[in-house]
Design an enzyme around this catalytic site. Structure first.
Site, PDB file in Angstrom:
ATOM      1  N   GLU A  92       0.916  -1.082   0.048  1.00  0.00           N
ATOM      2  CA  GLU A  92       0.202  -0.148  -0.076  1.00  0.00           C
ATOM      3  C   GLU A  92       0.792   1.347   0.041  1.00  0.00           C
ATOM      4  O   GLU A  92       1.973   1.288   0.638  1.00  0.00           O
ATOM      5  CB  GLU A  92      -0.858   0.051   1.283  1.00  0.00           C
ATOM      6  CG  GLU A  92      -1.995  -0.913   1.205  1.00  0.00           C
ATOM      7  CD  GLU A  92      -2.759  -0.537   2.320  1.00  0.00           C
ATOM      8  OE1 GLU A  92      -3.338  -1.722   2.967  1.00  0.00           O
ATOM      9  OE2 GLU A  92      -3.049   0.535   2.888  1.00  0.00           O
ATOM     10  N   CYS A 105       3.401   8.398   1.442  1.00  0.00           N
ATOM     11  CA  CYS A 105       3.495   7.804   2.307  1.00  0.00           C
ATOM     12  C   CYS A 105       4.087   6.282   1.759  1.00  0.00           C
ATOM     13  O   CYS A 105       3.171   5.766   1.038  1.00  0.00           O
ATOM     14  CB  CYS A 105       2.319   7.484   3.173  1.00  0.00           C
ATOM     15  SG  CYS A 105       2.486   6.157   4.464  1.00  0.00           S
ATOM     16  N   CYS A 112       4.638  -6.743   7.627  1.00  0.00           N
ATOM     17  CA  CYS A 112       5.623  -6.410   8.553  1.00  0.00           C
ATOM     18  C   CYS A 112       6.004  -7.350   9.752  1.00  0.00           C
ATOM     19  O   CYS A 112       4.974  -8.100  10.191  1.00  0.00           O
ATOM     20  CB  CYS A 112       5.304  -5.033   9.405  1.00  0.00           C
ATOM     21  SG  CYS A 112       6.454  -4.579  10.683  1.00  0.00           S
ATOM     22  N   CYS A 116       2.776  -5.330  15.709  1.00  0.00           N
ATOM     23  CA  CYS A 116       1.975  -4.507  16.709  1.00  0.00           C
ATOM     24  C   CYS A 116       0.413  -4.902  16.610  1.00  0.00           C
ATOM     25  O   CYS A 116      -0.164  -4.986  15.475  1.00  0.00           O
ATOM     26  CB  CYS A 116       2.195  -2.999  16.293  1.00  0.00           C
ATOM     27  SG  CYS A 116       3.910  -2.317  16.348  1.00  0.00           S
ATOM     28  N   CYS A 119      -2.094  -2.846  14.595  1.00  0.00           N
ATOM     29  CA  CYS A 119      -1.781  -2.440  13.084  1.00  0.00           C
ATOM     30  C   CYS A 119      -2.348  -3.417  12.177  1.00  0.00           C
ATOM     31  O   CYS A 119      -2.065  -4.708  12.303  1.00  0.00           O
ATOM     32  CB  CYS A 119      -0.230  -2.217  12.990  1.00  0.00           C
ATOM     33  SG  CYS A 119       0.336  -1.866  11.293  1.00  0.00           S
ATOM     34  N   CYS A 332      -2.053   2.158   8.185  1.00  0.00           N
ATOM     35  CA  CYS A 332      -1.337   1.292   6.931  1.00  0.00           C
ATOM     36  C   CYS A 332      -1.724  -0.169   6.993  1.00  0.00           C
ATOM     37  O   CYS A 332      -2.121  -0.732   7.908  1.00  0.00           O
ATOM     38  CB  CYS A 332      -0.099   1.244   7.334  1.00  0.00           C
ATOM     39  SG  CYS A 332       0.558   0.751   8.915  1.00  0.00           S
TER      40      CYS A 332
END
Ligand code: SAH
Ligand code: SF4
Length: 341
Positions: A92, A105, A112, A116, A119, A332
């Protein structure tokens, strides 16, 4: 074997490539102009090269760019893109408008590994690192699509930049080089979840990119939960590294603090943050959280304001980030998740 990607080549790489194939050095500037200024990705359209040279380049390198597969817009001018990288991975990117300036961005990894819990990117797992060319070229793909220049870049899309430090700093160098894209170094910000070796590498690079650190909690127990890499890089090691970074670079550090209802938004949390950041020249970005899961919902406006008033009273500069693109799931990783379901 697939040829290497043309977008991973820096201006200096092109200089040696053209030297090796017996071409004059100004060809390096020409190809960088086509790729990075005009967004032309097909050697057959590079009209100042001879036909044999165009064919030779096409056989030596892969010129397949990332492509935009989907787009969503919100009323405030934020646009979010789902991009497909050569090979099929999806990432994205977004552009945010502030007056007449446009910020992109960019993503640095497909998924990832930090995970977290609030997220959407973290929830989707980790696929792979992006290369420096893939990271940097997101900008050109969006500029071409929008038909206008993008003024600044934040590395705040999918992924943790400092778990892919070489490629991220490589992308910064390509974007910054006047022969490629020529984007000012002070117009780039790297946001990290607090990966200490990456912060040190940025200081040592002497590049001068701006640094933002996603803190979200001022004590280890809470931060272990919110930002799990805190177990490897706890606050008592991270904060001294930020002081050291500041001594080395002289730069103010942006502290990101997303606010989750009943988690990190009390008066005591605000006071601990003040204690933790004392002596550091920082700017605190208070981010009303985007609820990705019900366990991590957004703090109430009055609690966010109370939190900021504690920072203000202690002399800290801060702002409550104006929300952009909430209705298109701008945090995100959310667009990719929604499209997959
Ligand atoms: N991995 C890096 C950069 C990408 S995330 C980092 O964590 O800093 C960019 C920012 O978006 C981080 O501050 C992150 O904590 C924040 N973010 C992610 N999901 C969010 C959510 N649901 N609500 C608010 N902020 C979020
Ligand atoms: Fe990764 Fe940043 Fe999302 Fe955490 S907030 S999972 S570090 S992208």
């Amino acid at each position: 074997m697939k040829p290497p990607s043309a977008f991973d080549r820096s201006y200096e790489d092109w200089l040696s490539i053209f030297e090796e194939i017996g071409q004059p050095s100004y060809r390096a500037g020409q190809i960088c102009g086509w790729l990075w200024r005009r967004g032309v990705t097909s050697p057959s359209e590079m009209t100042d090269f001879s036909k044999p040279l165009r064919e030779q380049l096409a056989s030596m390198f892969d010129f397949t760019p990332p492509v935009i597969e989907d787009e969503s817009r919100s009323g405030d001018g934020t646009r979010k893109f789902l991009m497909r990288l050569p090979g099929g991975a999806k990432i994205e990117t977004a552009v945010l408008k502030q007056g007449d300036r446009v910020t992109a961005c960019l993503s640095t990894q497909v998924g990832c590994p930090v995970s977290c819990p609030f997220c959407a990117t973290g929830a989707g797992g980790f696929e792979r690192d992006m290369s420096r060319g893939e990271i940097a070229y997101q900008l050109v793909v969006m500029e071409k699509f929008l038909g206008r220049e993008i003024n600044s870049v934040v590395f705040m899309g999918m992924g943790e930049p400092f778990l892919n430090t070489d490629a991220t700093l490589g992308a910064v160098r390509i974007l910054n080089n006047p022969k490629t894209r020529g984007l000012g170094i002070r117009h780039m910000t790297i946001s990290t979840a607090g990966i200490i070796p990456g912060i040190n590498a940025l200081a040592e690079s002497g590049l001068g990119v701006r640094l933002a650190v996603s803190l979200h909690a001022a004590d280890n127990e809470l931060r272990d939960e919110l930002v799990p890499c805190n177990t490897s890089y706890p606050l008592d090691e991270l904060i001294p590294v930020l002081h050291e970074y500041q001594r080395a670079t002289g730069d103010r550090i942006t502290i990101e603090y997303a606010m989750f209802k009943g988690k990190n938004d009390s008066l005591d949390h605000a006071r601990s943050l003040v204690r933790l950041l004392r002596g550091l020249h920082s700017y605190v970005n208070i981010i009303p959280a985007n609820a990705v899961t019900p366990r991590y919902s957004r703090s109430l406006p009055r609690d966010i304001l109370r939190f900021q008033s504690v920072l203000k009273a202690a002399g800290f500069e801060s702002e409550i980030r104006v929300e952009r693109g909430r209705e298109i799931s701008a945090a995100c990783g959310q667009l990719k998740r929604d499209k997959a379901s």
